[in-house]
Design an enzyme around this catalytic site. Structure first.
Site, PDB file in Angstrom:
ATOM      1  N   ASP A 431       4.286  22.189  66.696  1.00 49.78           N
ATOM      2  CA  ASP A 431       4.884  19.721  66.464  1.00 49.78           C
ATOM      3  C   ASP A 431       5.451  19.720  65.014  1.00 49.78           C
ATOM      4  O   ASP A 431       5.986  19.277  64.658  1.00 49.78           O
ATOM      5  CB  ASP A 431       3.287  19.609  66.208  1.00 49.78           C
ATOM      6  CG  ASP A 431       2.011  20.554  66.053  1.00 49.78           C
ATOM      7  OD1 ASP A 431       3.146  21.776  65.062  1.00 49.78           O
ATOM      8  OD2 ASP A 431       1.144  20.884  66.179  1.00 49.78           O
TER       9      ASP A 431
ATOM     10  N   MET B   1      -0.700  22.876  69.472  1.00 44.19           N
ATOM     11  CA  MET B   1       0.014  21.964  68.802  1.00 44.19           C
ATOM     12  C   MET B   1       0.020  20.576  69.302  1.00 44.19           C
ATOM     13  O   MET B   1       0.725  20.031  70.138  1.00 44.19           O
ATOM     14  CB  MET B   1       1.539  22.506  70.551  1.00 44.19           C
ATOM     15  CG  MET B   1       1.575  23.345  70.683  1.00 44.19           C
ATOM     16  SD  MET B   1       2.562  24.171  68.910  1.00 44.19           S
ATOM     17  CE  MET B   1       1.903  26.200  69.105  1.00 44.19           C
ATOM     18  N   CYS B   2      -0.073  20.208  68.023  1.00 42.77           N
ATOM     19  CA  CYS B   2      -1.302  18.660  67.860  1.00 42.77           C
ATOM     20  C   CYS B   2      -1.044  17.786  67.455  1.00 42.77           C
ATOM     21  O   CYS B   2      -0.969  18.714  66.400  1.00 42.77           O
ATOM     22  CB  CYS B   2      -1.737  19.214  69.003  1.00 42.77           C
ATOM     23  SG  CYS B   2      -2.041  20.476  70.532  1.00 42.77           S
ATOM     24  N   GLY B   3      -1.911  17.057  67.611  1.00 41.16           N
ATOM     25  CA  GLY B   3      -2.698  16.525  66.371  1.00 41.16           C
ATOM     26  C   GLY B   3      -4.163  16.198  66.604  1.00 41.16           C
ATOM     27  O   GLY B   3      -4.411  15.870  68.011  1.00 41.16           O
ATOM     28  N   VAL B 150      -4.767  14.638  70.451  1.00 45.54           N
ATOM     29  CA  VAL B 150      -2.862  14.027  70.899  1.00 45.54           C
ATOM     30  C   VAL B 150      -2.403  15.306  71.129  1.00 45.54           C
ATOM     31  O   VAL B 150      -1.945  16.296  70.828  1.00 45.54           O
ATOM     32  CB  VAL B 150      -2.126  13.238  69.900  1.00 45.54           C
ATOM     33  CG1 VAL B 150      -2.403  11.997  70.511  1.00 45.54           C
ATOM     34  CG2 VAL B 150      -1.789  13.935  69.365  1.00 45.54           C
TER      35      VAL B 150
END
Lengths: 652, 303
Positions: A431, B1-3, B150
């Site tokens: 990310d 891997m994210c929010g 997310v």
């Protein structure tokens, strides 16, 4: 003052406007920033930008000369890599504020997050509140001022620079110490605070590098080395290579560092053969013009692609590991052969930029030599995650090669045994990587292809992440790749062979249905056109050559690259040694080698019955060892061992 | 891997639009994970009742799954009070007073369980926060707290069941959302499996949920479970956990993943990025705080 309302515009459009007004010398006010990322990235004009609210990641990143004011808070990576200019943040900053700055003045009136000032080189980062842990982590120079308290491990592995703390220090990091402050230093800090109207009455403690980890205690001595060809032999258990390793370790008392590639015998492209006997191929005088080899790389997402006259480029090798003359010669040769050159770690020299028609600029975790101006004059950007020779580890450049000039380009102290960080400060997951790629694209107007270099390790997962994150192409580097300096065990025993890497990469892309739109440049021990064609057959879109280019330019494979006294003038920064290297002559030698590769690719492709390199496929190959068959899934056909490839070289 | 995002109103029993707040927060950081979105929401608990949710797929597959689930619920003596098919979910309220862990493992073999709890319902699917809301009416959820996520799918496919939040299979009302990577996943999973825990995915974030639930079931407090998770889990992580009455976070020792929070007398809100917190207070300057590395905390409803 022009107002740009980010409620109406995307950050991308907003940044274009900011740059446009910047070029015209007009100050800008940004309203409704909504903590979005990349605001102001890539600005290189001396204007003032007022951000009316909070900004997200990389606010004012990759800029020079501009002055930013932020009313509220900022996210990670405030002022990333900023040269001159300033940022004043009224609220708090997230992690890695001031990462890799090269001269800017950053003021955060509130608190700063973790790892403030990581790998910064010059300038001042001032936090009027408290700093979270590891402020000054791996900083190389410049000044951090913390008026409040500092968290754990302050100055962890800092190499240079100074940290002034007005409050308490929770504890010091490795190789950091509290030292006395000179009166003029205090005066300079006070002058800085006055200039930004920050009131502080207390006293300071000063933290600097303690100097215990800057250099190895003992360096590897240059020695009359056994030649590589017997070095790599496996004649007996206690062979001369093992003996030499032990002798060296008994002298230096730690792991051995050496240059060049792995010495272990590993499955490689040589364990594959073409299905046809090609000894008759290449008789056609005009074979090069009859086979379509033009290759464009990196244009799939709309960036300007690299335009290669054949599916070949130069592998990343740094000015630093290599001499300036060597990089110049490789640059000239790449232009003559109409392919792309790559800066490797440590920045771009003018000589190199002038010599190479197409040049990829590599960005590593230490951000050594990384800057907006060279980004803007590059033809491609590359985020280095790791390399095949030592996946997971940072580069090493021994003190002898860290000359004052080289240190200045990289923004580090001269004369240290430079161990580059193995991780990026701002890439700790897929990310983060997405946000980083976006920053680069913002900074360069979405013009340049952004690639990733992956050392072969967890290839399957890494390739999927790279594809998902939207890189314009992937450079995959196998274990047979070489290095200017690495620990001997790692070079020989860590990593995945190039042959296995490309197979895993292809399978990974097939699994996610992305084979058609992801381009792979394969590298790691590529020796000739036959290796290149095999790589293309297995699915690579282009092949990069590193070590073989050095050999073409005179390298004698003595494995002493790390020492810095290269007798051929290639792996040295010593002018006396470099004198032996004649860039114009070696450029022609390298060019001739590259043309031999071109001829061989053409001859083999034609011999296999195709007029275009894109028609090559794994159907053209068989495996001649059981290991290669197991790795590739190709039919095991030992009877093809004697199949020869065309070797005649014809170059004008 | 994210929010990630989480919110709790600490001292009110007012009917708050928690679903809508989480949608807003996740919409703010959707760029961190465009592939799927999920929510863990808490409604009122009724004694002896469970809320159950399953993935059932589409079309004939869904019809068959619903039949299997309904007959299996009957076999487990779980009496359906009300039920519906919504999106690709089967959702029901059942009367049940048996062993929840055995019940959930058995149901797991019948269909993909999303969550079982007395007040917890997990809603997750591919798509954005607004797309998931359109399908499942998340905005109609009211309550005092919840967490959301997310997802950027990198190492595994874009599938509803691989999205967050993860339910701690077998333990009512415990859910987590996670940003990062647990590197000693297999070692920790084998330890838990040797003690008869079952995992329904290969996703490292599920481990966090099961790990915490195991601690809670041993009578350890949520805060203490979070403390030990920092020692026991290796890797990079910022995660949020929610139970029927509490919300908490833990962050790895290297602070490798982002987390930012804002707290006042009324609420605690935590997210990956400030943009999510701003959505709760449009136009206001927030004095946000970054939790230090290796820290954890919990908040509970005072009502």
């Amino acid at each position: 003052m022009v107002t740009i309302d980010l409620a109406e515009l995307s950050v991308r459009d907003g940044n274009e406007l900011i740059r446009k007004h910047g070029a015209a010398g007009e100050d800008v006010e940004v309203t409704n920033p909504d903590a979005r990322h990349h605001i102001g990235v890539g600005l290189i004009s001396p204007i003032t930008v007022k951000i009316r609210g909070s900004a997200g990641y990389f606010c004012a990143g990759l800029t020079d000369q501009a002055h930013f004011k932020v009313d509220n808070n900022v996210g990670w990576g405030l002022g990333d890599n900023m040269y001159a200019g300033s940022v004043v943040v009224s609220g708090n900053a997230g992690a890695i504020a001031g990462v890799a700055i090269r001269g800017a003045e950053l003021i955060v009136r509130g608190n700063v997050g973790s790892r403030a000032g990581q790998v910064m080189k010059a300038g001042t980062l001032c936090c009027a509140g408290n700093a979270n842990f590891m402020a000054g982590y791996m900083m190389y120079g410049g000044r951090i001022i913390i008026l409040g308290d500092s968290g754990e491990r302050l100055g962890e592995d800092m190499t240079g620079g100074e940290i002034f703390v007005g409050g308490s220090i929770q504890d010091l990091g490795a190789d950091a110490e509290v030292t006395d402050i000179a009166a003029d230093e205090i005066e300079s800090v006070r002058e800085f605070l006055d200039r930004y109207k920050i009131s502080f009455k207390g006293s300071f403690q000063k933290v600097v590098n303690a100097g215990k980890k800057l250099r190895y205690d003992t360096s590897e001595q240059q020695r009359r080395s056994i030649p590589f060809f017997s070095f790599s032999g496996d004649s007996s258990y206690w062979n001369p290579k093992i003996q030499e390793d032990i002798h060296i370790k008994s002298h230096i008392g730690r792991y051995r560092i050496r240059g060049y590639g792995g010495a272990r015998s590993l499955p490689h492209l040589a364990d594959l053969a073409f299905k046809r006997d090609l000894s008759g191929a290449g008789h056609d005088d005009d074979v090069v013009s009859q086979v379509e080899m033009h290759t464009e790389i990196g244009g799939k997402n709309g960036a300007n692609p690299l335009k290669l006259s054949m599916p070949v480029m130069i592998a990343p090798m740094s000015y630093g590991a290599l001499s300036r003359s060597t990089k110049e010669a490789i640059g000239i040769a790449s232009s003559l052969s109409r392919i792309a050159e790559n800066t490797g770690e440590g920045g771009m020299s003018d000589a190199q930029r002038d010599a190479a028609d197409q040049l990829i600029f590599q960005c590593l975790g230490g951000r050594l030599g990384w800057n907006i101006h060279d980004m803007l004059r590059a033809d491609g950007l590359e985020i280095y995650i790791s390399q095949g020779a030592k996946p997971g580890l940072g580069g090493q450049l021994m003190a002898k090669k860290v000359t004052p000039e080289l240190a200045a380009i990289r923004g580090i102290p001269a004369g240290i045994d430079l161990r580059s960080p193995s991780r990026h400060p701002d890439i700790l997951g897929a990310d983060d990587l997405v946000i980083k790629i976006e920053e680069f694209r913002e900074a360069t107007g979405y013009r340049l292809p952004v690639s990733v270099k992956l050392g072969a390790g967890r290839v399957r997962d890494d390739i999927k992440i790279a594809a998902k994150d939207g890189f314009d192409f992937i450079e995959l580097d196998g274990m047979q790749g070489s290095t200017g300096a690495g620990s001997a065990e790692v070079i020989d025993y860590v990593g995945i062979p190039t042959l296995a890497a490309i197979i895993e990469a292809e399978e990974a892309l097939a699994e996610i249905g992305r084979r058609q739109d992801v381009e792979i440049v394969l590298m790691g021990g590529m020796r000739d056109g036959a290796d290149a064609v095999k790589g293309l057959c297995l699915g690579a879109d282009a092949i990069a050559f590193g070590t073989s280019v050095l050999i073409a330019g005179g390298c004698i494979a003595c494995m002493q690259c790390h020492v810095g006294q290269c007798v051929t003038g290639i792996a040295t920064q010593d002018p006396e040694h470099e004198k032996r290297y004649q860039a114009s002559v070696e450029a022609q030698n390298i060019h001739r080698f590259l043309e031999s590769v071109r001829w061989q690719i053409a001859a083999i492709t034609q011999g296999l019955g195709y007029a275009d390199v894109r028609d090559l496929s794994r159907e053209d190959l068989v495996a001649v060892t059981p290991e290669a068959a197991a790795i590739t899934g190709l039919p095991y056909a030992p009877e093809y061992r004697e199949n020869r490839v065309p070797q005649a070289v014809k170059v004008n | 891997m994210c929010g990630i995002a989480g919110i709790m109103y600490k001292n009110t029993d007012q009917d708050l639009r928690t679903g809508q707040f989480l949608i807003d927060m996740l919409d703010g950081c959707q760029h961190r994970g465009p592939d799927s979105t999920g929510f863990a929401l808490y409604g009122d608990a009724k004694p002896g009742q469970l809320r159950v949710r399953f993935f059932i797929g589409e079309g004939d597959e869904a019809t068959a799954a619903v039949q299997r689930i309904q007959s299996s619920l009957a076999e487990q003596n779980a009496e359906v009070v009300e039920d519906e098919v919504i999106g690709n979910n089967y959702r029901a309220t059942v009367n049940f007073d048996g062993d929840l862990r055995q019940f959930s493992y058995r149901m797991e073999h019948v269909a993909k369980v999303i969550s079982i709890g007395s007040s917890l319902e997990i809603v997750k699917d591919i798509g954005s926060a607004h797309q998931v809301d359109d399908r499942y009416h998340v905005s109609s959820f009211h309550g005092t707290h919840g967490i959301g996520h997310v997802r950027l799918a990198t190492e595994s496919d874009v599938k509803p069941e691989a999205s967050h939040p993860f339910w701690a299979t077998g333990f009512a009302d415990v859910a987590i959302v996670h940003n990062g990577q647990i590197t000693n996943y297999w070692k920790m999973r084998r330890r838990l499996e040797q003690r008869d825990f079952e995992f329904s995915t290969d996703n490292d974030s599920e481990l966090v949920a099961v790990y915490l639930a195991d601690k809670l079931s041993q009578g350890v407090s949520l805060k203490e479970a979070l403390r030990s998770s920092i020692d026991d889990l290796d890797g990079t992580f910022s995660f949020l956990v929610s139970t029927r009455d509490e919300i908490g976070y833990a962050k790895d020792r290297l602070a490798a993943k982002p987390m930012i929070m804002f707290e006042n007398d009324d609420l605690i809100s935590i997210a990956s990025e400030e943009v999510s917190l701003n959505r709760l207070f449009p136009g206001q300057a927030l004095n946000t705080k970054e939790p230090p590395p290796g820290t954890y905390n919990t908040w509970s409803r005072s009502i």
